[in-house]
Design an enzyme around this catalytic site. Structure first.
Site, PDB file in Angstrom:
ATOM      1  N   CYS A 122     -25.248 -18.479  31.412  1.00 29.60           N
ATOM      2  CA  CYS A 122     -24.243 -17.566  31.945  1.00 29.60           C
ATOM      3  C   CYS A 122     -24.494 -17.150  33.394  1.00 29.60           C
ATOM      4  O   CYS A 122     -23.594 -16.670  34.066  1.00 29.60           O
ATOM      5  CB  CYS A 122     -24.146 -16.328  31.059  1.00 29.60           C
ATOM      6  SG  CYS A 122     -23.764 -16.688  29.337  1.00 29.60           S
ATOM      7  N   HIS A 252     -20.606 -10.701  34.812  1.00 31.20           N
ATOM      8  CA  HIS A 252     -20.449 -11.699  33.760  1.00 31.20           C
ATOM      9  C   HIS A 252     -19.610 -11.099  32.647  1.00 31.20           C
ATOM     10  O   HIS A 252     -19.839  -9.958  32.222  1.00 31.20           O
ATOM     11  CB  HIS A 252     -21.827 -12.112  33.243  1.00 31.20           C
ATOM     12  CG  HIS A 252     -21.779 -12.929  31.997  1.00 31.20           C
ATOM     13  ND1 HIS A 252     -20.909 -13.978  31.831  1.00 31.20           N
ATOM     14  CD2 HIS A 252     -22.498 -12.847  30.836  1.00 31.20           C
ATOM     15  CE1 HIS A 252     -21.085 -14.510  30.635  1.00 31.20           C
ATOM     16  NE2 HIS A 252     -22.040 -13.834  30.017  1.00 31.20           N
ATOM     17  N   ASN A 283     -15.901 -14.905  26.481  1.00 32.29           N
ATOM     18  CA  ASN A 283     -17.077 -15.196  27.311  1.00 32.29           C
ATOM     19  C   ASN A 283     -17.131 -16.700  27.567  1.00 32.29           C
ATOM     20  O   ASN A 283     -17.335 -17.487  26.645  1.00 32.29           O
ATOM     21  CB  ASN A 283     -18.329 -14.716  26.561  1.00 32.29           C
ATOM     22  CG  ASN A 283     -19.624 -14.994  27.312  1.00 32.29           C
ATOM     23  OD1 ASN A 283     -19.672 -15.782  28.250  1.00 32.29           O
ATOM     24  ND2 ASN A 283     -20.704 -14.364  26.876  1.00 32.29           N
TER      25      ASN A 283
END
Length: 327
Positions: A122, A252, A283
């Site tokens: 990520c 994020h 996500n």
């Protein structure tokens, strides 16, 4: 003895343009809940996610990266012939070798650029921005295409209550080049390898890594909330700014509760626009920050010249943050 020569590059760098790609298939929570014995209300309360995008069966991570790259090139106005670097952040390339970046460069018709993949999950895109800025400043490249692209549906267990609802597919991209002023601040990055098991492949009966991802949700939540806000503040300080100077926050897109907690921990002023792309996209790992940035610009939440703080964090556990100027 003859002295070695050394190259030098641009004094300053900036992002010249963003691009993004969101797969056409929109998947609401109602399609996810039965397999994990859950509900739309539970998913929204726990993560903030209402919908996510899934790639087509015949659509690869590389396909999505190509679409995002072409969008970023078009929006930045950069001549593709000047792109001499490609950095692709991803953990879902469907081959262990060769890397996806050289294959992408070939698809784009780029002329022999340095091209490599960056595996920081990520945090991959924000790592890529830091590396690209350093390459341009060192004279190792002049214009660098940076991407975060993930096809997370290829590593998802649809019956895993801890992960099935939180992830989606997509790709985001940015072009980094020389500037006459500071457009990318210092990158604050690091890792906590002792906690690597928090996000990892599942384990098969023989002890070997399996094909799907698992996550210790509470451990990751606590780490993100309490450890990442200080990192973000260090990035602001390294750029010579204060929280009052920030116009846009692009974290994020891991979880709306994490985002809200970070905003509170950092004591961001009310005027700061906060990216919440996760609500519609879930996500998307390395793709989440550039996709959120692209959306904020496209929808007018972020305008040219705004000062944005971006941070990526996840498996590794790895993280990277920097302050940028919106192109």
């Amino acid at each position: 003895m003859k002295a070695l020569a050394q190259r030098t590059g641009a004094q300053y760098t900036r992002i010249l343009g963003f691009g993004g790609y969101r797969p056409q298939r929109l998947v609401p929570n109602s399609e996810i809940v039965e397999a994990i014995d859950s509900s739309d209300e539970w998913i929204q309360e726990r993560s903030g996610v209402r919908t996510r995008h899934f790639a087509r069966d015949d659509e690869t991570m590389l396909d999505m990266a190509e679409s995002a790259a072409r969008d970023a090139i078009a929006r930045s106005g950069v001549d593709p012939a000047t792109i001499d670097g490609v950095i692709l952040g991803s953990v879902t390339h469907d081959m262990f070798t060769p890397a996806a970046a050289p294959m992408l460069a070939d698809r784009l018709g780029l002329d022999s650029p340095v091209a490599f993949d960056l595996s920081a999950a990520c945090a991959g895109y924000c790592h890529g921005i830091g590396v690209a800025s350093d390459l341009v400043r060192a004279g190792s490249a002049s214009t660098v295409l940076v991407l975060g692209a993930e096809r997370l549906t290829s590593v998802l267990d649809p019956s895993d209550r801890g992960t099935a609802f939180i992830f989606g597919d997509g790709a985001g991209a940015a072009i980094v080049g020389a500037s006459d002023h500071v457009g990318i601040g210092p990158t604050i990055w690091g890792s906590d390898g002792a906690a690597w098991e928090a996000i990892r492949p599942n384990v098969l009966e023989d002890g070997s890594p399996g094909p799907t991802i698992t996550m210790q949700g509470q451990s990751v939540f606590r780490w993100a909330v309490w450890s990442m806000a200080p990192v973000a503040l260090r990035a602001i300080d390294a750029a010579g700014l204060s929280v009052d100077d920030i116009d846009v926050f692009i974290p994020h897109q891991a979880n709306t509760r994490i985002i809200d907690a970070m905003v509170k921990q950092m004591k961001l002023p009310e005027h700061v626009k906060v990216a919440r792309d996760i609500v519609d996209m879930a996500n998307t790992s390395a793709a989440s920050v550039p996709l959120a940035a692209e959306r904020m610009i496209r929808e007018g939440q972020a305008k040219s010249g705004d000062i944005a703080l971006q941070i990526g964090f996840g498996a590794g556990l790895a993280y990277a943050a920097q302050v940028i100027e919106i192109p």
